[in-house]
Design a protein around this motif. Sequence first.
Motif, mmCIF file in Angstrom:
data_model
loop_
_atom_site.group_PDB
_atom_site.id
_atom_site.type_symbol
_atom_site.label_atom_id
_atom_site.label_comp_id
_atom_site.label_asym_id
_atom_site.label_seq_id
_atom_site.Cartn_x
_atom_site.Cartn_y
_atom_site.Cartn_z
ATOM 1 N N LEU A 135 0.834 -1.216 0.000
ATOM 2 C CA LEU A 135 0.000 0.000 0.000
ATOM 3 C C LEU A 135 0.863 1.259 0.000
ATOM 4 C CD1 LEU A 135 -2.742 -1.088 2.548
ATOM 5 C CD2 LEU A 135 -2.998 -0.852 0.093
ATOM 6 N N LEU A 136 1.944 1.250 0.786
ATOM 7 C CA LEU A 136 2.823 2.421 0.821
ATOM 8 C C LEU A 136 3.450 2.665 -0.546
ATOM 9 C CD1 LEU A 136 4.666 2.041 4.237
ATOM 10 C CD2 LEU A 136 3.053 3.817 3.577
ATOM 11 N N VAL A 137 3.873 1.584 -1.225
ATOM 12 C CA VAL A 137 4.486 1.734 -2.553
ATOM 13 C C VAL A 137 3.483 2.328 -3.529
ATOM 14 C CG1 VAL A 137 5.402 0.453 -4.522
ATOM 15 C CG2 VAL A 137 6.202 -0.058 -2.227
ATOM 16 N N GLY A 138 2.225 1.867 -3.483
ATOM 17 C CA GLY A 138 1.218 2.415 -4.396
ATOM 18 C C GLY A 138 0.931 3.883 -4.133
ATOM 19 N N ILE A 139 0.813 4.245 -2.839
ATOM 20 C CA ILE A 139 0.508 5.654 -2.496
ATOM 21 C C ILE A 139 1.674 6.553 -2.878
ATOM 22 C CG2 ILE A 139 0.023 7.239 -0.611
ATOM 23 C CD1 ILE A 139 -1.420 4.877 0.774
ATOM 24 N N ILE A 140 2.914 6.098 -2.578
ATOM 25 C CA ILE A 140 4.096 6.923 -2.905
ATOM 26 C C ILE A 140 4.239 7.057 -4.413
ATOM 27 C CG2 ILE A 140 6.609 7.032 -2.749
ATOM 28 C CD1 ILE A 140 6.346 5.548 -0.060
ATOM 29 N N GLU A 151 11.435 4.328 7.896
ATOM 30 C CA GLU A 151 10.766 3.196 7.248
ATOM 31 C C GLU A 151 10.519 3.476 5.773
ATOM 32 O OE1 GLU A 151 6.519 0.762 7.644
ATOM 33 O OE2 GLU A 151 7.017 2.436 8.991
ATOM 34 N N VAL A 152 10.052 4.687 5.450
ATOM 35 C CA VAL A 152 9.768 5.035 4.057
ATOM 36 C C VAL A 152 11.045 5.064 3.230
ATOM 37 C CG1 VAL A 152 8.797 6.795 2.561
ATOM 38 C CG2 VAL A 152 7.700 6.310 4.753
ATOM 39 N N GLU A 153 12.106 5.633 3.807
ATOM 40 C CA GLU A 153 13.357 5.748 3.054
ATOM 41 C C GLU A 153 13.961 4.372 2.779
ATOM 42 O OE1 GLU A 153 17.343 8.560 3.157
ATOM 43 O OE2 GLU A 153 16.023 8.420 4.900
ATOM 44 N N VAL A 154 13.890 3.458 3.778
ATOM 45 C CA VAL A 154 14.421 2.099 3.581
ATOM 46 C C VAL A 154 13.641 1.380 2.479
ATOM 47 C CG1 VAL A 154 14.641 -0.161 4.668
ATOM 48 C CG2 VAL A 154 15.385 1.889 5.884
ATOM 49 N N LEU A 155 12.297 1.548 2.502
ATOM 50 C CA LEU A 155 11.464 0.896 1.504
ATOM 51 C C LEU A 155 11.776 1.412 0.099
ATOM 52 C CD1 LEU A 155 9.101 -0.985 0.817
ATOM 53 C CD2 LEU A 155 7.553 0.924 1.302
#
Length: 599
Positions: A525-530, A561-565
């Motif tokens: 979900l985070l990848v899609g939103i970003i 967390e976002v930067e690592v992803l």
Amino acid sequence: MGLPMSDPTAWATAMNNLGMAPMGMTGQPLLPDFDPALGMMTGIPPINPMMPGLGIVPPPIPPDMPAVKEIIHCKSCTLFPPNPHLPPPATRERPPGCKTVFVGGLPENGTEQIIMEVFEQCGEVIAIRKSKKNFCHIRFAEEFMVDKALYLSGYRIRLGSSTDKKDTGRLHVDFAQARDDLYEWECKQRMLAREERHRRRLQEERFRPPSPPPVVHYSDHECSIVADKLKDDTKFLEAIQTLLTWIERGEVNRRTANNFYSMIQSANSHIRRLVNEKAAHEKEMEEAKEKFKLALSGILVQFEQIVAVYHSASKQKAWDHFTKAQRKNISVWCKQAEEIRNIHNDELMGIRREEEMEMSDEEIEDPPEMKETEESALVSQVEALKEENDSLRWQLDAYRNEVELLKQEQGKASRDEDTTKEQRMKFLQQALQGMQKHLLKVQEEYKKREAELEKVKEDKLKMESLLESLKEQQSMADEEDKERDAADGQGNESSTSRVCACSQEECAAEKTSSNGLVKSEREVLLVGIISTFLHVHPFGASIEYICSYLQRLDSKICTAEVEVLMTRLQNTFRQELSGVGASLEKRWKFCGFDGLKMT
């Protein structure tokens, strides 16, 4: 005058002598509706005296007034009309309450009797002030008479049948400003204003609510009645007003203090009832909001279905079977339904945003309170340690004084007491060493507490700076959202490209999840939103800006967390450096399309 009305040649000769071209001369009489008693045309209707006198702008010309002026005969003079093709004579702005006119262009041989004979046909003349320079001022009794006098402006006057220049002239009638007229007009306006004020006062008194009934005086009987009313919910308001009036009047004394205390106590018992009523009303309001949201969402669903029907009807399979009129109606209905659906959708989204903002405000407001409580606890502990340190120092000074006294007494005392003194000295030295160790421990604890307090202050400053930066990022995000909404509304191409981008990003997310780069559904979900966020920012965005946008959706998301992803997904996101020197900035860009080609 010996010229008959039916001789056109004679009239033409007379007007040629005056230098005027003959117009409309026929064998018929030119004034069929002439009234000898008035000396003017009866076709001019009387003007209402109440209308023109109250305003500055002159009244309009009546529609039944003849467009062509005609000859006017008087006993000792004749008035010839002006050329109808010439422009009307100019007049000045009408003064308020004007009853006086200026008359210029009079014959040199003209007298006040002739002027009275000409202008008394317009109305009652109060005064005539004639000058030696062939002009005069005439004051009428009413304002509407001035309009009749202005009708004579431009007429050429001739005394008798003489053609001498001293017996002829061209009248010029205009408004004149007189102090008497202005004074009478102001008096009339004041009278009308008084009447208007009186009328409004009567109307206000008619609609004014009746005064409340008088409050009864205090007595034991009335006190018992008011106490019973205070216990009744329906009569509480009336009783509390009576109680307030009694207290303000000064009815409270030693004899009645107990009664008033009991009434105040019963009034205080209603506080819990009012609080419960308020909570019930708030609950009803929340329920009503929820019902409204549910109803609005149901309406939106129905609108979506209707719009889907229109879109399906617009496809070629069904569209070719409709007539042109039916197609036109269907397209118009589709546009109207989409507009109404968008309006309702915006309203529902606004309600949800308000709820999210309220929740975020509550979450933001909680941590500072916790920090303040921790800081206050640390300050109190530091103060307690300071007091304990001071008391230990005082005790240490006292022990030192005792030791010195014992040393002095040791030399003076006998040898028998040496053993006891040495034991005392040992005991005191041991106590002193213990006190010193305890003092050192207390000092160490004091330093630790001070360091913790400084850390708390630094954390507080960091939190304040973070809050300010979050607010700035929030404002920047709102502005960019507005720009993005404006860019999204430019055409359907951007919407289709966005759909394609979203589908490609979903495919990329599925691939990355299949390859093992994405470990959970939350990261998908985070990848899609970003990806969606960076797709509408083609020049990239900083990690702080991306996290501020994500924290609006979920406050538990952290920057690390976002930067690592994003670092893990190198085929989807790419980090670039922009700027030179101090303005160097790291920006993340979406490269999913390029990564899809490469993979």
